[in-house]
Motif scaffolding. Structure first.
Motif, PDB file in Angstrom:
ATOM      1  N   VAL A   1     -44.568  14.751  52.964  1.00 46.07           N
ATOM      2  CA  VAL A   1     -44.194  13.488  52.341  1.00 46.07           C
ATOM      3  C   VAL A   1     -45.423  12.692  51.921  1.00 46.07           C
ATOM      4  CG1 VAL A   1     -43.027  11.285  52.715  1.00 46.07           C
ATOM      5  CG2 VAL A   1     -42.031  13.386  53.623  1.00 46.07           C
ATOM      6  N   ASP A   2     -46.455  12.682  52.753  1.00 44.22           N
ATOM      7  CA  ASP A   2     -47.668  11.934  52.422  1.00 44.22           C
ATOM      8  C   ASP A   2     -48.265  12.398  51.093  1.00 44.22           C
ATOM      9  OD1 ASP A   2     -47.419  10.513  54.739  1.00 44.22           O
ATOM     10  OD2 ASP A   2     -48.871  11.698  55.865  1.00 44.22           O
ATOM     11  N   SER A   3     -48.280  13.709  50.859  1.00 45.21           N
ATOM     12  CA  SER A   3     -48.839  14.248  49.627  1.00 45.21           C
ATOM     13  C   SER A   3     -48.000  13.854  48.416  1.00 45.21           C
ATOM     14  CB  SER A   3     -48.934  15.774  49.710  1.00 45.21           C
ATOM     15  OG  SER A   3     -49.813  16.164  50.731  1.00 45.21           O
ATOM     16  N   VAL A   4     -46.669  13.887  48.574  1.00 45.12           N
ATOM     17  CA  VAL A   4     -45.776  13.511  47.473  1.00 45.12           C
ATOM     18  C   VAL A   4     -46.014  12.063  47.066  1.00 45.12           C
ATOM     19  CG1 VAL A   4     -43.361  13.216  46.808  1.00 45.12           C
ATOM     20  CG2 VAL A   4     -44.049  15.211  48.150  1.00 45.12           C
ATOM     21  N   ILE A   5     -46.133  11.178  48.053  1.00 44.16           N
ATOM     22  CA  ILE A   5     -46.359   9.765  47.770  1.00 44.16           C
ATOM     23  C   ILE A   5     -47.731   9.545  47.144  1.00 44.16           C
ATOM     24  CG2 ILE A   5     -46.710   7.509  48.865  1.00 44.16           C
ATOM     25  CD1 ILE A   5     -44.425   8.196  50.753  1.00 44.16           C
ATOM     26  N   THR A   6     -48.738  10.229  47.650  1.00 40.97           N
ATOM     27  CA  THR A   6     -50.081  10.105  47.078  1.00 40.97           C
ATOM     28  C   THR A   6     -50.105  10.557  45.628  1.00 40.97           C
ATOM     29  OG1 THR A   6     -51.121  10.446  49.240  1.00 40.97           O
ATOM     30  CG2 THR A   6     -52.483  10.838  47.293  1.00 40.97           C
ATOM     31  N   ASP A   7     -49.357  11.627  45.322  1.00 38.79           N
ATOM     32  CA  ASP A   7     -49.287  12.141  43.949  1.00 38.79           C
ATOM     33  C   ASP A   7     -48.451  11.239  43.039  1.00 38.79           C
ATOM     34  OD1 ASP A   7     -50.777  14.271  44.834  1.00 38.79           O
ATOM     35  OD2 ASP A   7     -49.068  15.644  44.989  1.00 38.79           O
ATOM     36  N   GLY A   8     -47.646  10.350  43.623  1.00 40.65           N
ATOM     37  CA  GLY A   8     -46.760   9.509  42.822  1.00 40.65           C
ATOM     38  C   GLY A   8     -45.572  10.252  42.254  1.00 40.65           C
ATOM     39  N   ASP A   9     -45.257  11.431  42.827  1.00 41.50           N
ATOM     40  CA  ASP A   9     -44.145  12.252  42.328  1.00 41.50           C
ATOM     41  C   ASP A   9     -42.845  11.823  43.007  1.00 41.50           C
ATOM     42  OD1 ASP A   9     -42.650  14.165  41.078  1.00 41.50           O
ATOM     43  OD2 ASP A   9     -43.367  15.833  42.306  1.00 41.50           O
ATOM     44  N   CYS A  10     -42.446  10.567  42.782  1.00 41.88           N
ATOM     45  CA  CYS A  10     -41.282  10.018  43.448  1.00 41.88           C
ATOM     46  C   CYS A  10     -40.912   8.697  42.763  1.00 41.88           C
ATOM     47  CB  CYS A  10     -41.558   9.775  44.936  1.00 41.88           C
ATOM     48  SG  CYS A  10     -42.998   8.728  45.251  1.00 41.88           S
ATOM     49  N   LEU A  11     -39.808   8.121  43.188  1.00 46.25           N
ATOM     50  CA  LEU A  11     -39.420   6.797  42.705  1.00 46.25           C
ATOM     51  C   LEU A  11     -40.322   5.763  43.362  1.00 46.25           C
ATOM     52  CD1 LEU A  11     -37.484   4.811  41.262  1.00 46.25           C
ATOM     53  CD2 LEU A  11     -36.028   4.934  43.302  1.00 46.25           C
ATOM     54  N   VAL A  12     -40.985   4.941  42.550  1.00 49.28           N
ATOM     55  CA  VAL A  12     -41.910   3.923  43.055  1.00 49.28           C
ATOM     56  C   VAL A  12     -41.435   2.550  42.600  1.00 49.28           C
ATOM     57  CG1 VAL A  12     -44.301   3.133  43.162  1.00 49.28           C
ATOM     58  CG2 VAL A  12     -43.815   5.582  42.920  1.00 49.28           C
ATOM     59  N   LEU A  13     -41.270   1.641  43.562  1.00 52.12           N
ATOM     60  CA  LEU A  13     -40.841   0.280  43.270  1.00 52.12           C
ATOM     61  C   LEU A  13     -41.834  -0.699  43.862  1.00 52.12           C
ATOM     62  CD1 LEU A  13     -37.108   0.594  44.418  1.00 52.12           C
ATOM     63  CD2 LEU A  13     -37.926   0.808  42.085  1.00 52.12           C
ATOM     64  N   ASN A  14     -42.243  -1.691  43.073  1.00 58.36           N
ATOM     65  CA  ASN A  14     -43.002  -2.768  43.693  1.00 58.36           C
ATOM     66  C   ASN A  14     -42.024  -3.738  44.346  1.00 58.36           C
ATOM     67  OD1 ASN A  14     -42.026  -4.524  41.660  1.00 58.36           O
ATOM     68  ND2 ASN A  14     -43.801  -4.125  40.354  1.00 58.36           N
ATOM     69  N   ALA A  15     -42.524  -4.638  45.158  1.00 59.00           N
ATOM     70  CA  ALA A  15     -41.650  -5.502  45.949  1.00 59.00           C
ATOM     71  C   ALA A  15     -40.723  -6.367  45.100  1.00 59.00           C
ATOM     72  CB  ALA A  15     -42.494  -6.371  46.891  1.00 59.00           C
ATOM     73  N   PRO A  16     -41.186  -7.003  43.990  1.00 53.05           N
ATOM     74  CA  PRO A  16     -40.272  -7.818  43.176  1.00 53.05           C
ATOM     75  C   PRO A  16     -39.121  -7.012  42.583  1.00 53.05           C
ATOM     76  CG  PRO A  16     -42.549  -8.408  42.694  1.00 53.05           C
ATOM     77  CD  PRO A  16     -42.594  -7.175  43.550  1.00 53.05           C
ATOM     78  N   VAL A  17     -39.395  -5.784  42.121  1.00 54.41           N
ATOM     79  CA  VAL A  17     -38.313  -4.955  41.557  1.00 54.41           C
ATOM     80  C   VAL A  17     -37.334  -4.557  42.658  1.00 54.41           C
ATOM     81  CG1 VAL A  17     -37.776  -2.746  40.465  1.00 54.41           C
ATOM     82  CG2 VAL A  17     -39.711  -4.107  39.652  1.00 54.41           C
TER      83      VAL A  17
ATOM     84  N   LYS B   1     -41.894   2.163  52.865  1.00 54.14           N
ATOM     85  CA  LYS B   1     -42.549   0.931  52.410  1.00 54.14           C
ATOM     86  C   LYS B   1     -43.958   0.938  52.976  1.00 54.14           C
ATOM     87  CE  LYS B   1     -42.155  -4.127  52.576  1.00 54.14           C
ATOM     88  NZ  LYS B   1     -41.390  -5.277  53.147  1.00 54.14           N
ATOM     89  N   GLN B   2     -44.943   0.895  52.084  1.00 56.73           N
ATOM     90  CA  GLN B   2     -46.319   0.840  52.529  1.00 56.73           C
ATOM     91  C   GLN B   2     -47.136   0.029  51.533  1.00 56.73           C
ATOM     92  OE1 GLN B   2     -47.490   5.028  52.676  1.00 56.73           O
ATOM     93  NE2 GLN B   2     -48.687   4.798  50.823  1.00 56.73           N
ATOM     94  N   GLU B   3     -48.267  -0.451  51.984  1.00 57.59           N
ATOM     95  CA  GLU B   3     -49.103  -1.289  51.137  1.00 57.59           C
ATOM     96  C   GLU B   3     -50.051  -0.443  50.295  1.00 57.59           C
ATOM     97  OE1 GLU B   3     -51.075  -4.156  53.580  1.00 57.59           O
ATOM     98  OE2 GLU B   3     -49.355  -5.532  53.526  1.00 57.59           O
ATOM     99  N   LYS B   4     -50.025  -0.694  48.982  1.00 59.73           N
ATOM    100  CA  LYS B   4     -50.998  -0.045  48.104  1.00 59.73           C
ATOM    101  C   LYS B   4     -52.378  -0.590  48.424  1.00 59.73           C
ATOM    102  CE  LYS B   4     -51.961   0.860  43.223  1.00 59.73           C
ATOM    103  NZ  LYS B   4     -51.516   0.629  41.824  1.00 59.73           N
ATOM    104  N   TYR B   5     -52.462  -1.876  48.595  1.00 59.43           N
ATOM    105  CA  TYR B   5     -53.615  -2.552  49.173  1.00 59.43           C
ATOM    106  C   TYR B   5     -53.092  -3.800  49.854  1.00 59.43           C
ATOM    107  CZ  TYR B   5     -53.294  -4.681  44.504  1.00 59.43           C
ATOM    108  OH  TYR B   5     -52.840  -5.259  43.350  1.00 59.43           O
TER     109      TYR B   5
END
Length: 238
Positions: free
Chosen positions: A194-210, A142-146
């Motif tokens: 892991v940092d590179s994978v997340i930066t690339d968006g090559d993973c399951l991404v959920l915003n907080a409401p979802v 869990k990290q902040e996009k902004y």
């Protein structure tokens, strides 16, 4: 009296743990899946961390200053720890289990139950997964996009080379209240970081409401399945 209080507290903790297991098994249709309750790790880093295969084992010639990089040398796979460890692939799992007490589960299908998902970012949940002769890492971050906009990122990493990772597929599934969300992909190698994978968006991404739609009392259950996508030589590790 103190002894009684401590015992009573331990009993309550055990009841709560068993209830969490029950909740996760109730969410997923396969009651035979192994459920692992994973507690969060909050940010304890001090300073920046080098990412990916770092070439930290460089050897400099006294005359030519030539640097020889080892492509299978990787940094610690627990990014939120203040850990500067580096090592070869064959000792990564020993480092994770001995230094960071990461749990290892066995079997091609398990349920990953992340607790306290409402903690402020950054925070991570990590387990090791042993199946099909290899070790994998499931990382939920869990990290902040902004500022004020947290997101959840979940990915499966193979403790192996990128070429070995191509032999496998993984599926992450969230299932609750007649809603189902599935992510299927090829795992990335821990050499990719892991940092590179997340930066690339090559993973399951959920915003907080979802993420909240699939949570249960602040816990998030993720079903994990790993399969091979081709005939490939498997190690004896299970």
């Amino acid at each position: 009296m103190l002894f009684f209080t401590q015992c009573f507290g331990a009993v309550l903790d055990l009841i709560h743990l068993r209830f969490q297991h029950y909740q996760a098994k109730r969410v997923f249709s396969s009651a035979g899946q192994l459920v692992c309750v994973v507690n969060p790790t909050q940010n304890s880093k001090n300073g920046s961390r080098r990412c990916g295969a770092s070439g930290g084992s460089s050897k400099a010639s006294s005359e030519l200053h030539e640097v020889v990089y080892d492509p299978q040398l990787t940094s610690c796979s627990c990014p939120l720890y203040a850990c500067k460890w580096e090592g070869h692939l064959e000792v990564v799992i020993s480092h994770l289990t001995q230094t960071h007490t990461i749990n290892i589960l066995q079997g091609p299908e398990i349920v990953f139950l992340a607790t306290d998902m409402n903690l402020p970012a950054p925070v991570e949940w990590i387990i090791a997964h042993s199946c099909l002769g290899h070790y994998f890492l499931l990382v939920l971050r869990k990290q902040e996009k902004y500022h004020g906009y947290p997101q959840f990122f979940a990915t499966m990493m193979l403790i192996g080379t990128p070429a070995q990772a191509e032999n496998f597929n993984y599926k992450l599934e969230l299932n609750r209240n007649q809603r189902r969300l599935t992510w299927e992909s090829t795992p990335r190698s821990v050499l990719d970081c892991v940092d590179s994978v997340i930066t690339d968006g090559d993973c399951l991404v959920l915003n907080a409401p979802v993420a909240q739609l699939f949570s249960d009392n602040g816990n998030l259950a993720i079903g994990i399945a790993i399969t091979t996508n081709k005939l490939c030589p498997l190690d004896s590790k299970t």
